[in-house]
Scaffold this active site. Structure first.
Site, mmCIF file in Angstrom:
data_model
loop_
_atom_site.group_PDB
_atom_site.id
_atom_site.type_symbol
_atom_site.label_atom_id
_atom_site.label_comp_id
_atom_site.label_asym_id
_atom_site.label_seq_id
_atom_site.Cartn_x
_atom_site.Cartn_y
_atom_site.Cartn_z
ATOM 1 N N LYS A 1 37.844 35.435 34.292
ATOM 2 C CA LYS A 1 37.007 35.028 35.428
ATOM 3 C C LYS A 1 36.785 36.257 36.304
ATOM 4 O O LYS A 1 37.733 36.889 36.765
ATOM 5 C CB LYS A 1 37.706 33.924 36.222
ATOM 6 C CG LYS A 1 36.953 33.541 37.490
ATOM 7 C CD LYS A 1 37.594 32.350 38.188
ATOM 8 C CE LYS A 1 36.891 32.065 39.512
ATOM 9 N NZ LYS A 1 37.444 30.895 40.190
ATOM 10 N N LYS B 1 33.741 33.529 32.392
ATOM 11 C CA LYS B 1 32.967 33.086 33.554
ATOM 12 C C LYS B 1 32.572 34.288 34.400
ATOM 13 O O LYS B 1 33.425 35.142 34.664
ATOM 14 C CB LYS B 1 33.854 32.147 34.373
ATOM 15 C CG LYS B 1 33.218 31.612 35.625
ATOM 16 C CD LYS B 1 34.236 30.854 36.426
ATOM 17 C CE LYS B 1 33.589 30.449 37.738
ATOM 18 N NZ LYS B 1 34.528 29.938 38.689
HETATM 19 C C1 PBG Z 1 37.576 28.004 42.405
HETATM 20 C C2 PBG Z 1 36.304 28.095 41.656
HETATM 21 C C3 PBG Z 1 35.126 28.778 41.958
HETATM 22 C C4 PBG Z 1 34.216 28.458 40.967
HETATM 23 C C5 PBG Z 1 34.869 27.630 40.062
HETATM 24 N N1 PBG Z 1 36.175 27.440 40.493
HETATM 25 C C6 PBG Z 1 34.777 29.606 43.140
HETATM 26 C C7 PBG Z 1 35.330 30.952 43.305
HETATM 27 O O1 PBG Z 1 36.106 31.461 42.505
HETATM 28 O O2 PBG Z 1 35.005 31.517 44.353
HETATM 29 C C8 PBG Z 1 32.786 28.904 40.899
HETATM 30 C C9 PBG Z 1 31.889 28.021 40.100
HETATM 31 C C10 PBG Z 1 30.439 28.250 40.292
HETATM 32 O O3 PBG Z 1 29.992 29.219 40.936
HETATM 33 O O4 PBG Z 1 29.681 27.409 39.782
HETATM 34 N N2 PBG Z 1 38.293 29.185 42.481
#
Ligand code: PBG
Length: 325
Positions: free
Chosen positions: A196, A249
């Site tokens: 991520k 992601k």
């Molecule tokens: C929680 C989380 C996030 C997203 C998914 N889980 C936000 C972040 O990391 O700031 C983002 C998902 C999206 O942008 O559709 N940490």
């Protein structure tokens, strides 16, 4: 032309022939739909930066699940928006927290008609908006693991099929696997947000969930998108720690990583087509600059072609209808 007898265009002649030689087929069975459940509201609230997406009250949840089931969408990913936030994100691991309530509702009314994934993180629940415990301006890894484990166990207790840790803390998969097993949830799977990245494409999500960090950014826990080798190390660790599904992601700007992760580890691989990817296609579509349907199908097909077995996408409901056309 050096090979005058070779004519690639012969197999592109008709619709039927193009169907027969198609190598990648998008299916509704590829999709998981993310939903935002908000505590303390009575009507759906449109999310301005994500046209067509809503924050839903629990009372509207069954309606939404009925729609997903009728479209044959196999999975739903639950995000909670709590009424109260505090320094330790305690509403993330309350037994009657908004996600716990949502999961119980879905499971009681629908059984195995839909697979429930739950996002395990603290950022929507902390008053500072970071994904972990903050001390002296730093995000403390191992204290965060304890709270994430409590959160995951409470989701499992509520009936979640798959928990999805997304805080990018070191050791989060191992800690959660240990907690789930200890409390009798060894059948609950883990989808690891393995690679991520610290991405600007989460912007609309943070509007939706009021989860932008109040100071600094997430770059000392989320990955630098310049480092594909480091991404593979992240995934390798999550596989060793016991992840059942690994995720890359965002998706569209990370197709190389989806491909490398799938071919290197041969694991069930998920790609999260995130909020910003959704909103930019919606915006261009609205302006009349892109054909929204064609752009969506092209992007989702590319994500699958790269190697994703499943795609988490806000387009799931529309695309479910479009892929049948
Ligand atoms: C929680 C989380 C996030 C997203 C998914 N889980 C936000 C972040 O990391 O700031 C983002 C998902 C999206 O942008 O559709 N940490």
């Amino acid at each position: 032309m050096s090979f005058p007898n070779v004519r690639m265009r012969r197999i592109r002649k008709t619709n039927q022939l193009r169907d027969l030689v198609r190598e990648t087929r998008l299916s509704v069975k590829d999709f998981v739909y993310p939903v935002f459940i908000k505590e303390g509201i009575s009507k759906p609230e449109p999310i301005e930066s994500m046209p067509g997406q809503y924050r839903l009250p629990i009372s509207n949840l069954q309606n939404e699940i009925d729609t997903l089931v009728s479209l044959n969408i196999p999975g739903v990913l639950i995000f909670g928006i709590p009424e109260k936030k505090d320094a330790l994100g305690s509403s993330a691991y309350h037994d009657d927290g908004v996600v716990q309530q949502a999961i119980k509702h879905i499971k009681e009314a629908n059984g195995d008609k839909i697979t429930v994934f739950s996002d395990v993180c603290l950022c929507q629940y902390t008053d500072h908006g970071h994904c972990g415990v903050v001390e002296d301006g730093k995000i403390i890894n191992d204290k965060t693991l304890e709270l994430m484990t409590k959160t995951a166990v409470s989701h499992a207790k509520s009936g979640a099929d798959i928990v999805a840790p997304s805080a990018m803390m070191d050791g989060q998969v191992q800690a959660i696997r240990g907690g789930l097993d200890k409390f009798g949830y060894s059948d609950v799977a883990i989808m690891a947000y393995a690679a991520k990245h610290a991405s600007c494409f989460y912007g609309p999500f943070r509007d939706a969930a009021y989860s932008a960090p109040s100071f600094g950014d997430r770059r000392n826990y989320q990955m630098d998108y310049s480092n594909p080798n480091e991404a593979l190390r992240e995934v390798e660790l999550d596989v060793k720690e016991g992840a059942d599904i690994v995720m890359v992601k965002p998706a569209l700007a990370y197709l190389d990583l989806i491909h490398r992760v799938k071919t290197t580890f041969n694991m069930p691989t998920a790609a999260y087509c995130v909020s910003g990817e959704y909103s930019m296609i919606k915006a261009a579509g609205k302006m009349g600059w892109l054909n929204e349907k064609a752009a969506t199908i092209e992007v989702l097909t590319a994500i699958k072609r790269a190697g994703a077995d499943m795609i988490l996408t806000y387009f799931a409901k529309e695309a479910a209808q479009w892929v049948q056309d």
